[in-house]
Design an enzyme around this catalytic site. Structure first.
Site: not given
Ligand code: 13P
Length: 287
Positions: A85, A183, A211, A214, A236
């Site tokens: 990643d 992120h 991406h 969360t 996360t």
């Protein structure tokens, strides 16, 4: 089942309109939770790992052998991709490929378009020759992952025409366009640019990754899948589930030193949460 590339996995997902989850391996326990969840849900799964997490565990070879051995021990028969990643370099991608990773992300999103294309082409030439899939990012996704911070002021959305050229010239298997996801934790509600996503999918026809999974509400996840997202990254949230379960198990515990007992409870919590994600993404029963 051997570790497989993401390519066929994502094409099947695109055809049948679901998304495969990329869940990030932060330690051995996370790999256990994800593989058990995938087996129980009969879902394809992508195990993502950053270079920082590789350093934490030990080496690319150790990560690959842990995953291979867990697949054997748990008798996992669903497709599993082992994916690097957000790699920052060609050299790290090569090391991962040599160790047996089946997929790599080269993240040249901080470079000008031309340079991002050249770097991605270089990785794709090696990876594709060995049957390894490649993901790359365009625009810049902000937030924090494994100590790497991209400040909000540096964030840019991907431009649909640039995405078309990028995919055409690099022949990547998966595009991660910056469309407003972040992120880590969101400040307020996520504001995904769905019109932009629709244009990017139309121009590129490529499997696309979302991406920063969360904190994105289910209705946005489902809208994104409907528009062509075929891979969703979650990290996360799984770490939060893991640490909350550990904290909860340890409160008032008489024998709080019993590491296996308490980490097992945390693994079970992540496993349950990931199974729920697989249902939400529509990948359950698709293996
Ligand atoms: P979150 O940590 O926000 O879920 O993002 C994960 C991710 O996108 C990994 O590349």
């Amino acid at each position: 089942m051997q570790i497989v590339s993401m390519k066929n996995m994502l094409h099947a997902a695109k055809k049948r309109q679901y998304a495969v989850g990329q869940f990030n391996v932060n330690s051995l326990e996370f790999a256990q939770a994800f593989l058990l969840a995938a087996k129980e849900e009969s879902s394809p799964v992508i195990l993502g790992i950053t270079e920082a997490a590789v350093r934490h565990i030990g080496s690319f070879a150790l990560v690959a052998s842990i995953v291979r051995e867990l697949i054997k021990a748990y008798e996992v028969t669903v497709p599993v991709a082992l994916h690097l990643d957000h790699s920052s370099s060609f050299e790290a991608c090569v090391k991962a490929i040599q160790a047996g990773f089946s997929s790599v992300m080269i993240d040249g999103s901080d470079l000008p378009l031309e340079k991002n294309i050249v770097l991605t082409q270089k990785v794709a030439a090696v990876a594709h020759a060995l049957g390894v899939s490649v993901e790359a990012e365009l625009g810049r996704i902000t937030g924090e992952e494994d100590g790497i911070v991209v400040d909000e002021s540096l964030g840019t959305f991907a431009a649909a025409k640039d995405c078309e050229r990028f995919v055409l010239e690099t022949q990547i298997d998966c595009l991660a366009p910056a469309i407003g996801s972040v992120h880590g934790l969101y400040k307020g509600e996520p504001r995904l640019q769905f019109d932009l996503l629709a244009d990017i999918v139309r121009f590129t026809q490529a499997p696309c990754a979302l991406h920063g999974g969360t904190g994105i509400p289910t209705h946005d996840i489902q809208k994104a899948i409907g528009l062509g997202i075929t891979k969703i990254n979650v990290n996360t949230e799984n770490q939060m589930v893991y640490t909350a379960a550990l904290r909860c198990a340890l409160v008032g515990a008489a024998n709080a030193h019993e590491v296996q007992k308490y980490t097992r409870q945390a693994v079970d919590a992540v496993r349950a949460s990931v199974k729920q994600k697989m249902r939400e993404f529509g990948s359950s029963q698709q293996a």
